[in-house]
Every structure is written in structure tokens, then in C-alpha cells.
Design an enzyme around this catalytic site. Structure first.
Site, PDB file in Angstrom:
ATOM      1  N   LYS A  93     -55.636 -34.109 -87.179  1.00 28.25           N
ATOM      2  CA  LYS A  93     -54.540 -34.725 -86.421  1.00 28.25           C
ATOM      3  C   LYS A  93     -54.983 -34.986 -84.987  1.00 28.25           C
ATOM      4  CE  LYS A  93     -51.749 -31.973 -84.461  1.00 28.25           C
ATOM      5  NZ  LYS A  93     -51.437 -31.373 -83.181  1.00 28.25           N
ATOM      6  N   LYS A 129     -56.042 -32.528 -73.237  1.00 30.00           N
ATOM      7  CA  LYS A 129     -56.174 -31.762 -74.483  1.00 30.00           C
ATOM      8  C   LYS A 129     -56.971 -32.560 -75.523  1.00 30.00           C
ATOM      9  CE  LYS A 129     -55.448 -28.879 -77.879  1.00 30.00           C
ATOM     10  NZ  LYS A 129     -56.025 -27.559 -78.016  1.00 30.00           N
ATOM     11  N   THR A 133     -49.892 -29.992 -79.407  1.00 29.31           N
ATOM     12  CA  THR A 133     -50.863 -31.062 -79.140  1.00 29.31           C
ATOM     13  C   THR A 133     -50.334 -32.326 -79.792  1.00 29.31           C
ATOM     14  OG1 THR A 133     -52.671 -29.478 -79.204  1.00 29.31           O
ATOM     15  CG2 THR A 133     -53.262 -31.803 -79.410  1.00 29.31           C
TER      16      THR A 133
END
Ligand code: NAP
Length: 324
Positions: free
Chosen positions: A253, A185, A110
Site C-alpha cells: 500500500k 513518510k 500512512t
């Protein structure tokens, strides 16, 4: 069992050779499933010791990402964040340094949609096809081979790689061009982050009210509030089990990436910003490597609620009989 025998037989006839880079919580079971499906695998991990279980199952060890790329038809990467993928792909010993076209790079990390587009352009210059193919479904999905995979890049490249991805996931959707897999995502992570906050907040309120949280879960899970997060992370929150699954630092993150991408579009994400601050509270207290269910700690702290007792340690094994 990670996959059916039919699936294993179907993919065994496919002779393409796969390189796998990044054998963490997600990468290791994904690589194992490819081996079990009959694919020849060359693996590399920065911390070399993590390659041992894959080598024991028949994988070959690469010296570095360039060496892996030079030996295979498809390279899969699943590392940490955008700079990690850039290092593994563009670095002096990176994938592109060893790539021999026709090679396809499937990045399942990701990371930033903008960096995914930049890497796809660098790959194209070297005659390498790239897909951004991040995943959802967590460690259980990686082990079971049931991940959701959101794919950005050219549709014909995905169709060529689909048999490989079908070993890793059940729901593989082409969502657009380069970077769009990553953008989907990030939408997924916004939804997950807010679901975790909702789960933690409801269970913190239950604790403050002196309710039996097992009973709360039992009834609420089957009603309109039911969700993957409630079913999977709710029991861990009330048991005080903070072992990762998906680590707080990685969720932070992902929320940072979502907020950065939204800023580029002048798109406010107020709920995401709140969830980010609460995850940061958990990280600041030393919980960055804990699972995202540790969100409950931030709510317990705000509400002055005694934390759930940690799970009892495993009992020590009995000494072998007759050895006293
Ligand atoms: P992890 O357990 O921390 O594993 C990360 C892997 O990447 C490790 O093998 C690590 O090597 C390697 N790595 C990190 N930085 C690197 C660098 N600069 N150069 C070379 N290798 C590097 O993380 P994970 O949970 O498997 O997650 C991997 C990716 O999948 C992340 O992008 C995450 O956001 C995403 N993801 C995770 C989940 C989940 O539930 N865990 C779900 C969906 C998506 P070392 O062993 O040397 O540290």
C-alpha cells in the site's frame, strides 16, 4: 518499560482527554502508552473485541468515531489506508459528525498526502484543527514509545499537541504544511522498501553460496552494510519467521502511494517499482499478512533456493503435577 517515571509524572498533570481510533498492531500499544502516561482515553475499534485490553486498563469505550469525538479534546486515528481514514473521519458516524470545536484530529495512518490535505480542509470547515502525523519505528517503536513522528500542519497546533506526541515518540519533527508529513513518510517507505530488498537479496545470495547465514549476519551487521532492516529483519529472514511486524500488504500500500505521488510529479522511482513487484510476488503466493521480511521468499524462488525451515512450534505446557 514503555516510558520513564519522570515522563509519566510530567504528562499526568495534563488534563486533555484523548480519543483513540484503530487498535491494530500499532494503535494498541500507542493507546496503552497514553493510558500509562495518565491520559483519559476513549477508544473505538471496528472489531470491538480488540478494545477489551484497553478497557481493562481503564479506557472508556466509544460507540463509534462520532461518539468518541464528542467526548474528547484530541482524536488520534491510526487505521489502514486513505479510504479507511476518510470513512472514519467523514462517514455518517465519523469524527466530524460528532466533533465539538476546539477539537484537534491527529491522523497517524500512512496514507495519501492529497487525501490528508482534503481532510484538513474538511476539518477546517468544521473548526477542527488537523495534523497529519505518520510514524516510523514499527511495532517495537510503538511499544517502547520511541516512534519517529513526521508532522504536517500548522506549527502552533503541533506545539499544543507535542506533550501527547512525546508519549508516543522520541523524534517529532514538523516537516511542513498539511500533507507534508505523509509525503515524508512515503520517502521513508521508499527507503525502507529498498533496504528490505537489499537485505533479502544479500541473504539469498549467502544461502545460494552455501554460507552459514548466522555468521554472515554476525559480521555484516557491524560493517558498512549494517542497517535497522539487517539487524531486525535479517535474523527473521534466516529463521523463516514471517510473523508481522509490518505486513507485506501494508508495505505494498505504501509503495503504491509513493508511486502514485511520484507520478503526479513526473518522478521516476525505478528501485521502488522493482521492490513493489517483488512484494507483490510474495502477496500473490498468499503472504500478504506476513511481515515484510517475507521478501526473502521472492528471492529464494527466483534463485531456486530451499526456503529456511519454519521455527519449531512452542513445546506444549507440562500437565499440572498431581492431576493425572
Ligand atoms: P493493523 O494491525 O492492520 O490495524 C489496522 C487498524 O485499523 C485496525 O484496528 C482496523 O480495525 C482499523 N481499520 C482499518 N480499516 C478500517 C476502517 N475502514 N474503519 C475502521 N477501522 C479500520 O495495521 P497496523 O500495522 O497497526 O498499521 C496501521 C497504520 O499504521 C497503517 O496505515 C500502517 O501503514 C501504519 N504503520 C504501520 C507500521 C507497522 O510496523 N505495523 C509502522 C508504521 C506505520 P479492525 O481491527 O476492525 O480490522
Amino acid at each position: 518499560m514503555a516510558m520513564t517515571m519522570d515522563k509519566a509524572k510530567a504528562t499526568k498533570t495534563n488534563k486533555c482527554k484523548i480519543g483513540f481510533i484503530g487498535l491494530g498492531i500499532m494503535g494498541r500499544p500507542m493507546a496503552e502508552n497514553l493510558l500509562k502516561a495518565g491520559y483519559e482515553l476513549v477508544v473505538w475499534n471496528r472489531t470491538a473485541a480488540k478494545m477489551a485490553p484497553l478497557l481493562a486498563l481503564g479506557a472508556q469505550a466509544g460507540k463509534n468515531p462520532a461518539d468518541v469525538a464528542g467526548k474528547v479534546d484530541i482524536v488520534i486515528t491510526i487505521v489502514g489506508d486513505s479510504p479507511d481514514v476518510e470513512q472514519v473521519v467523514l462517514g455518517p458516524d465519523g469524527v466530524l459528525a460528532g466533533a465539538r470545536p476546539p477539537l484537534t484530529l491527529i491522523d497517524m495512518t500512512t496514507m495519501s498526502p492529497a487525501v490528508a490535505r482534503k481532510l484538513a480542509a474538511a476539518c477546517a470547515e468544521k473548526g477542527v484543527d488537523m495534523l497529519d502525523a505518520p510514524v516510523s519505528g514499527g511495532e517495537p517503536g510503538a511499544i517502547a514509545g520511541t516512534l519517529s513522528i513526521m508532522v504536517g500542519g500548522r506549527a502552533e497546533v503541533l506545539e499544543r499537541c507535542r506533550p501527547v506526541l512525546e508519549v508516543l515518540g522520541k523524534n517529532i519533527v514538523h516537516v511542513g504544511g498539511h500533507g507534508d508529513g505523509q509525503m515524508v513518510k512515503l520517502c521513508n517507505q521508499v527507503i525502507c522498501g529498498l533496504n528490505i530488498l537489499a537485505t533479502a537479496e544479500g541473504l539469498a545470495l549467502a544461502a545460494k553460496a552455501g554460507l552459514d547465514r548466522q555468521k554472515v549476519l554476525e559480521v555484516v551487521t557491524k560493517g558498512a552494510a549494517g542497517s535497522w532492516m539487517l539487524s531486525n529483519l535479517g535474523p527473521k529472514m534466516i529463521a523463516g519467521d514471517f510473523a508481522p511486524g509490518f505486513m507485506v500488504r501494508l508495505q505494498l500500500k505504501d509503495l503504491r502511494l509513493a508511486l502514485e505521488a511520484a507520478e503526479q510529479m513526473d518522478m521516476p522511482l525505478p528501485g521502488t517499482a522493482l521492490a513493489q513487484q517483488l512484494f507483490r510476488t510474495v502477496q500473490a503466493a498468499g503472504g500478504g499478512n506476513e511481515g515484510t521480511q517475507a521478501m526473502i521468499k521472492a528471492l529464494e524462488k527466483l534463485g531456486h533456493i530451499a526456503p529456511a525451515p519454519a521455527p519449531a512450534p512452542e513445546p506444549a505446557p507440562e500437565p499440572p503435577a498431581g492431576k493425572e
